[in-house]
Design an enzyme around this catalytic site. Structure first.
Site, short mmCIF file in Angstrom:
data_model
loop_
_atom_site.label_atom_id
_atom_site.label_comp_id
_atom_site.label_asym_id
_atom_site.label_seq_id
_atom_site.Cartn_x
_atom_site.Cartn_y
_atom_site.Cartn_z
N LYS A 10 -6.63 10.33 -57.56
CA LYS A 10 -6.27 8.93 -57.30
C LYS A 10 -6.99 7.94 -58.21
O LYS A 10 -6.53 6.83 -58.41
CB LYS A 10 -6.54 8.58 -55.83
CG LYS A 10 -5.52 9.19 -54.89
CD LYS A 10 -5.62 8.61 -53.50
CE LYS A 10 -4.51 9.15 -52.61
NZ LYS A 10 -4.52 8.61 -51.28
N LYS A 17 2.66 15.63 -56.64
CA LYS A 17 2.97 15.33 -55.23
C LYS A 17 3.82 14.06 -55.09
O LYS A 17 3.58 13.09 -55.81
CB LYS A 17 1.64 15.15 -54.50
CG LYS A 17 1.74 14.86 -53.03
CD LYS A 17 0.33 14.55 -52.51
CE LYS A 17 0.41 13.73 -51.25
NZ LYS A 17 -0.76 12.93 -51.00
N LYS A 72 3.66 7.90 -51.70
CA LYS A 72 4.33 6.65 -51.34
C LYS A 72 3.91 5.46 -52.18
O LYS A 72 4.65 4.49 -52.28
CB LYS A 72 4.14 6.36 -49.85
CG LYS A 72 2.70 6.20 -49.42
CD LYS A 72 2.65 5.81 -47.97
CE LYS A 72 1.91 6.81 -47.11
NZ LYS A 72 0.53 7.07 -47.53
#
Ligand code: AQP
Length: 327
Positions: free
Chosen positions: A111, A192, A195
């Protein structure tokens, strides 16, 4: 009765990955376990958020939980930021977590990649997640494979604390789906489906319209050999579509492979699109009803009272053991 706990951060609109990796498992176990499901809004602010959108998404998350089959009679549903014991316990757990352990979290590495001004909160997020879990004696935590490491960290911290101060925390176990532990982005099938990604072409949002869903699925990246079978390494795009079909139809992967063995990619995509549209249309109808009723606030108010009471007792036990406070 064993307790199960899950939460989906309102960092973006919920996706097919959220449904399969998080909500679906909670629905499947809600008759067997004392189930807690919450909205981890404090986790969402580990990356920048628009306050108006965030507030909206908190309500949308709860309405979607209900629309996906979370039964408010069988689940305790609550908002993380309405219970200050989460952050209070998180601080105490941070003081019992080693830098080396926190440094090993691969989700932080993913991230923080290509992101400027990464917050300390994004780094310590797994410790707040440990507090979310340990505060309520959760026995099981349904997670996608990417979050397994965080539940293991919660176990390590719990064990360390218990060894030092006496039996306090329940050891949580991750519950990982056999199929669908990682739903991939349709445009980048080795990554992955997330969202909050900026490029939404490969993400199936639960509230996407039918036309948009069909377009995204028909444009899914595959390969050029036009044979349908499951092989994540050699055929990530096709394997992802088969996984989606298997999860939404509740069919075993073997049966799904058999069903599509003579299909071309166009047919496979069309059948996946039909199933996704059918599933999402049902969810969307219920979602609209829940959003226009007062049920979201009702369940959150009930949940808040219940969890504050449980958390208070646990937190007081912890502070007493640590020697904090005057009494
Ligand atoms: N694509 C996925 N496949 C399988 N499981 C998934 N989960 C999320 N995406 C997938 C699982 O859903 C649970 C809740 O996750 P979360 O929303 O709290 O956090 P996340 O894993 O960070 O989800 P996103 O979509 O990737 O959010 P952003 O973009 O904000 O980082 C977890 O059990 C997760 O594994």
């Amino acid at each position: 009765m064993k307790r199960l706990l899950t939460g989906l951060q309102p960092s973006g609109d919920l996706t097919l990955g959220s449904l399969i990796g998080g909500i679906k498992q909670s629905v499947a176990y809600q008759n067997e376990y004392d189930s807690f499901i919450f909205v981890p809004d404090l986790h969402a602010i580990t990356v920048p958020q628009d306050p108006t959108l965030l507030k909206m998404r908190i309500k949308k998350n709860v309405a979607l939980y209900l629309a996906c089959g979370i039964d408010p009679e069988k689940n305790t549903i609550y908002l993380q930021s309405e219970n200050l014991y989460h952050t209070n316990l998180s601080w105490i757990l941070e003081c019992h977590t080693y830098m080396g352990e926190a440094n090993r979290m691969t989700q932080f590495k993913d991230k923080s990649k290509n992101r400027e001004n990464v917050s300390v909160g994004l780094f310590t997020y797994p410790i707040l997640m440990a507090a979310d879990i340990l505060l309520y004696d959760a026995d099981f935590v349904p997670v996608g494979i990417d979050q397994k490491q965080h539940v293991e960290l919660a176990r390590d911290i719990a064990l360390r604390f218990n060894n030092k101060y006496g039996d306090t925390f329940t050891m949580p176990e991750p519950l990982i789906p056999k199929v669908g532990a990682k739903i991939m982005d349709l445009q980048h099938p080795t990554k992955k489906m997330s969202k909050s990604d900026e490029d939404v072409k490969g993400i199936l949002f639960l509230l996407d319209e039918e036309e948009v869903l069909r377009k995204k699925i028909m444009a899914a990246v595959t390969d050029s050999d036009n044979k349908v079978y499951y092989d994540v390494e050699a055929k990530p795009g096709i394997s992802n579509l088969l996984t989606i079909y298997s999860c939404l139809s509740n069919m075993e992967m073997k049966e799904v492979e058999e069903k599509f063995k003579d299909s071309n990619y166009g047919n496979l995509k069309k059948e996946v699109a039909d199933l996704v549209v059918e599933t999402f249309t049902n969810i969307q109808k219920k979602y609209q009803e829940y959003m226009s009723s007062g049920i979201v606030d009702e369940v959150l108010n009930q949940g808040k009272m219940k969890v504050q009471e449980i958390a208070k007792q646990r937190f007081e036990e912890v502070t007493k053991k640590l020697g904090l406070g005057r009494y």
